[in-house]
Structure formats: C-alpha cells, structure tokens
Design a protein around this motif. Structure first.
Motif, short mmCIF file in Angstrom:
data_model
loop_
_atom_site.label_atom_id
_atom_site.label_comp_id
_atom_site.label_asym_id
_atom_site.label_seq_id
_atom_site.Cartn_x
_atom_site.Cartn_y
_atom_site.Cartn_z
N SER A 71 0.83 -1.21 0.00
CA SER A 71 0.00 0.00 0.00
C SER A 71 0.86 1.25 0.00
N CYS A 72 1.89 1.26 0.84
CA CYS A 72 2.77 2.42 0.93
C CYS A 72 3.54 2.63 -0.36
N GLY A 87 -0.35 6.10 2.65
CA GLY A 87 -0.24 4.73 2.16
C GLY A 87 -0.15 3.74 3.30
N GLY A 91 -3.37 1.56 4.43
CA GLY A 91 -3.07 0.14 4.33
C GLY A 91 -3.30 -0.58 5.64
N GLU A 104 -5.52 -3.72 0.85
CA GLU A 104 -4.34 -2.89 1.05
C GLU A 104 -3.82 -2.36 -0.29
N MET A 105 -3.96 -3.18 -1.35
CA MET A 105 -3.55 -2.72 -2.67
C MET A 105 -4.47 -1.58 -3.13
N GLY A 107 -6.08 0.33 -1.15
CA GLY A 107 -5.76 1.45 -0.27
C GLY A 107 -4.58 2.27 -0.75
N GLY A 108 -3.61 1.60 -1.38
CA GLY A 108 -2.47 2.32 -1.93
C GLY A 108 -2.88 3.24 -3.06
N SER A 111 -4.95 6.14 -1.64
CA SER A 111 -4.11 7.16 -1.00
C SER A 111 -3.42 8.04 -2.03
#
Length: 226
Positions: A71-72, A87, A91, A104-105, A107-108, A111
């Motif tokens: 995510s980050c 991120g 995430g 989480e993907m 979410g990246g 963001s």
C-alpha cells in the motif's frame, strides 16, 4: 487533470512488487531457518527464547508487514513522499478491517489518488509551501482515505476477498491442477517481467489469506525451471 490521465495503474503495481520482493526474501529466509530449527513465535520476551525462536519471530514480523508495504509503495509511486504516510495508514486500516491484500492494494491507489487530488485542489500561501508535503497533504489524505476505506469500500472488498478465498478453498484436485498449470505458464513467460510480477501479486494476495498452494507453484515455476 493531466496527472489523473497519466496515473499508470500497472506501473505503480510493478513498482510496489519490486519494493516488496526483497522484503519477501529476507523474512522468508529467517522464517525458514527458524522452522528448520524447530523455532516458535516469541510470545513473551521475559519468558526466555532460543535462537530458533528469534528467527521464526523476525520472519513472521517481516511477512506480516508486506501488505502495508504494498500500500505504501503504490502511494509513494503515485504521489512521491506525501503518499508515504497515507499509504501506510490506509493500508493498516484495510488490514484492520480484514480487507486483506486486495484491500491494502486498493488502499495504496486510493491514498495516491487522494494526494494527487489534494495537490491539485489546495492552494496555500507561499510561506506554507514547505508544510504541504510534510503536514497538510499527509494529514488530510490519511484522514480522507481512512474514512473512505472504513465507510465506503471496506465492506465490498471484504465481501470480494471472502468470496474468492471460499471459492479457491473449495476447489477439487482437477481444478487445482488446472489453475496451477495456468500460474506456472504465466509466471514462466517473462521471468521477472510484467506478467510474472502480476501473477506474483495475485498469488501473494492468496497467500496472505491463508491459501498457500498457488505461491508454491509460482516458486517452483520461477526458480526450478530456469
């Protein structure tokens, strides 16, 4: 608007996979060494532990961070340094609500898009320019992205993840063989290339949900065949 047109979703996913591949290797080796030496996860530091326990525990810590790293990395690839904090936070939010690797993907990307939108939409006095990448953008994008994950997209992603996990868990032997062959062929087309990395992202998403067979096939096809 020009930035939004040239987002390049595939490019950012490739960047994220390149970021977390070394992180897969390091804790993976630690965990393997610990398991071979019969190590267990350290529950209480004060109760004592063995060398094998430290290897197993560090490996588990590293693998547990991978979804947040993805995510980050996606957010950083899209929005540079202002994307790092949202991120990670979005995430972690996706992880906390059980949205899994897919959440989480997403979410990246969420963001990164929020940071890009805020950068284009917020105009500040010249004396505040230095605060934008270190305070304003990280705070606002984390706040907005986290709320969207909690209240808008978290539930649908949870439902999709559970549906996919349930479907794959119920496959019979012949279906598993077919999917294994597809993963093996796709991962062997371009070792380390775009297709291989996309397959890796997919099988790692399953790995994070407790479905381990696909990543075993990928490792066999990617490492044994060459």
């Amino acid at each position: 608007m020009e930035k939004l047109k040239s987002i390049g979703f595939k490019k950012h996913l490739m960047t994220a996979i390149s970021f977390f591949l070394p992180i897969v290797v390091a804790p993976g080796f630690l965990l393997a060494i610990g398991n071979m030496l019969d190590g267990t996860t350290i529950e209480s530091f004060t109760d004592g532990f063995s060398f094998a326990d430290t290897m197993t525990t560090m490996g588990g810590y590293g693998l547990g961070l991978l979804p947040m790293i993805v995510s980050c990395a996606i957010a950083y690839s899209m929005a540079d340094k202002p994307g790092i904090a949202p991120g990670l936070i979005v995430g972690m939010t996706a992880s906390g609500i059980g949205a899994g690797f897919l959440g989480e993907m997403v979410g990246g990307y969420l963001s990164g898009l929020v940071v890009i939108g805020l950068t284009a939409g917020i105009k500040v006095p010249k004396w505040m320019d230095g605060l934008m990448p270190t305070l304003v953008l990280p705070f606002l994008s984390s706040f907005i992205g986290g709320l969207i994950m909690y209240y808008v997209i978290g539930t649908p992603i949870n439902w999709l993840t559970e549906m996919l996990t349930g479907y794959l868990s119920d496959l019979d032997t012949s279906s598993l063989f077919l999917y294994g062959a597809v993963i093996g062929v796709l991962s062997s087309i371009d070792y380390g290339g775009a297709i291989n990395k996309v397959v890796f992202a997919f099988v790692f998403a399953l790995f994070s949900e407790g479905i381990y067979e696909p990543i075993t096939v990928l490792i066999l096809a990617s490492m044994v065949t060459p």
